[in-house]
Write a protein that holds these residues in place. Structure first.
Motif, PDB file in Angstrom:
ATOM      1  N   MET A   1       0.834  -1.208   0.000  1.00 26.46           N
ATOM      2  CA  MET A   1       0.000   0.000   0.000  1.00 26.46           C
ATOM      3  C   MET A   1       0.865   1.253   0.000  1.00 26.46           C
ATOM      4  N   GLU A   2       1.946   1.231   0.777  1.00 22.43           N
ATOM      5  CA  GLU A   2       2.841   2.387   0.828  1.00 22.43           C
ATOM      6  C   GLU A   2       3.475   2.636  -0.535  1.00 22.43           C
ATOM      7  N   ARG A   3       3.900   1.562  -1.195  1.00 19.39           N
ATOM      8  CA  ARG A   3       4.522   1.717  -2.508  1.00 19.39           C
ATOM      9  C   ARG A   3       3.530   2.255  -3.527  1.00 19.39           C
ATOM     10  N   ALA A   4       2.301   1.745  -3.523  1.00 22.42           N
ATOM     11  CA  ALA A   4       1.284   2.221  -4.464  1.00 22.42           C
ATOM     12  C   ALA A   4       0.965   3.692  -4.217  1.00 22.42           C
ATOM     13  N   ALA A   5       0.887   4.099  -2.958  1.00 26.47           N
ATOM     14  CA  ALA A   5       0.596   5.500  -2.652  1.00 26.47           C
ATOM     15  C   ALA A   5       1.732   6.405  -3.112  1.00 26.47           C
ATOM     16  N   THR A   6       2.993   5.936  -2.943  1.00 29.40           N
ATOM     17  CA  THR A   6       4.139   6.723  -3.382  1.00 29.40           C
ATOM     18  C   THR A   6       4.133   6.921  -4.894  1.00 29.40           C
TER      19      THR A   6
END
Length: 416
Positions: free
Chosen positions: A242-247
């Motif tokens: 999720m963090e990678r997708a948001a970044t």
């Protein structure tokens, strides 16, 4: 005359080497004709007995030639079109008035007339509307007064014929300049619309890129909620995703929104019709480009460096797709005699280099109306430079043909 001296470079032209060569020959030819005409003035002045004020005629020629032949790239900001068109005309008018006041003959020659006609072209074509009228009238009026010093001393019936010829040349030059000004305005407006459409296309890309990432975040959030109660030890990989997708979503939004310099809420139909491609789609483009130049059995070739990452930012992949798409389209339009087209993708440190090369000699067989308006490279330049990259379209140095090379800075999502 000034058509050869002040022809504006087409904004976002089709990049045809034949067109560039024609423009260069026209410009050089115009300069040669103008210099020969001015040289004739020296012969005329040398044949006259009264040389008292010849220096003023020579000064007017020098000022006019300087205003016309000063290289565009070296012109200072203060050398505006109205200054270039007005000051030489005033110097020529001072020469005519001095001759009339002193009762001398002179001041009229083909060089001075050619310079004033060129200045008239500059005034009508390049000055702002108000100044175009003022400077155009000034240049035309001075041109018509050039023969007056001869006939003020001794009137001849041929004066009316000379004035009629000058009046005809003035009208033709002013009409041609007005026509070219109209074409310039239409082209500028077309280029502006092309850039606007490209910005709207990037806005559509933004929607697709961010929607893709946000949808992934939503799905992973739902999974995380279900795992939070019975398998909390496996939450960390889901949260990392999720963090990678948001970044990635924030990076796409920052890059794309940063280039939308103006907002337009309507007219998104053109953008909606533009497909968003990626590196995988480039392979399909090349596969579909069969029958290059109408020669059976010849196809375009794709060379992809194995070091090119597969997970480049979506906006970079879309820009690469558009570069290849537009370049292959231009080969069909402008180089139908090409027998070899090579598309190459290369990873250079932190940038993707996309190149499309052909061996055509400009032998397009399509009708003129089917060759496009020459604005495809304008849109590509807008897109590529907006991403911090650069693009160049020029003739090949290693043989016949044309090449388009785009360099797209792109850090991979994992920072590689």
């Amino acid at each position: 005359m000034n058509l050869a001296l002040d022809t504006k470079e087409p904004a976002g032209g089709d990049g045809s080497p034949l067109r560039a060569a024609r423009q260069g020959c026209l410009r050089v030819g115009g300069i040669v004709v103008l210099l020969l005409a001015c040289g004739t003035d020296f012969l005329v002045l040398g044949a006259e007995n009264d040389t008292g004020v010849h220096w003023l005629h020579l000064l007017s020629l020098l000022v006019g030639l300087t205003a016309l032949l000063w290289p565009v790239r070296l012109r200072p900001a203060w050398l505006t079109p109205q200054l270039r068109a007005g000051v030489p005309a005033l110097v020529a008018a001072a020469n005519v008035l001095t001759l009339i006041a002193t009762g001398r003959q002179g001041g009229f020659g083909p060089g001075q007339a050619a310079v004033l006609l060129s200045l008239l072209m500059v005034a009508v074509r390049t000055c702002t509307p108000g100044w175009a009228l003022v400077c155009g009238v000034l240049d035309g009026a001075v041109l018509l007064t050039l023969p007056l010093p001869y006939f003020a001393v001794q009137w001849e019936d041929s004066a009316l014929g000379v004035l009629a010829l000058l009046l005809l040349l003035t009208g033709i030059t002013a009409g041609l300049a007005a026509y070219l000004r109209t074409l310039d305005h239409r082209r500028t407006r077309a280029v502006t619309e092309t850039r606007r459409a490209e910005r709207l296309a990037m806005a559509a890309d933004l929607h697709d890129f961010v929607a893709h990432h946000v949808t992934g975040i939503l799905v992973q959030t739902q999974v995380a909620r279900m795992m939070g109660t019975d398998r909390p030890e496996r939450l960390d990989p889901v949260l990392a995703g999720m963090e990678r997708a948001a970044t990635e979503a924030l990076a796409s939004m920052r890059r794309t929104v940063g280039v939308l310099r103006e907002h337009d809420d309507g007219g998104t139909g053109a953008a909606d019709r533009r497909p968003v491609g990626d590196l995988a789609g480039i392979d399909d483009l090349v596969r579909g480009f069969d029958g290059v130049g109408g020669v059976d059995g010849r196809t375009a070739l794709l060379h992809r460096d194995p070091s090119v990452p597969h997970d480049l930012p979506h906006e970079v992949q879309a820009a690469a797709f558009r570069v290849v798409q537009e370049s292959l389209t231009n080969v069909r339009r402008h180089a139908a005699d090409a027998t070899e087209v090579t598309v190459a993708l290369r990873w250079a440190g932190d940038a993707l280099e996309v190149s499309v090369r052909d061996d055509g000699r400009g032998g397009a067989v399509l009708p003129e109306a089917a060759r496009g308006g020459g604005f495809g490279l304008v849109g590509l330049t807008e897109r590529v430079t907006a991403l911090g990259g650069r693009i160049q379209a020029c003739g090949r140095t290693d043989g016949p043909g044309w090449e388009v090379v785009a360099v797209l800075p792109a850090a991979t999502p994992d920072g590689g």
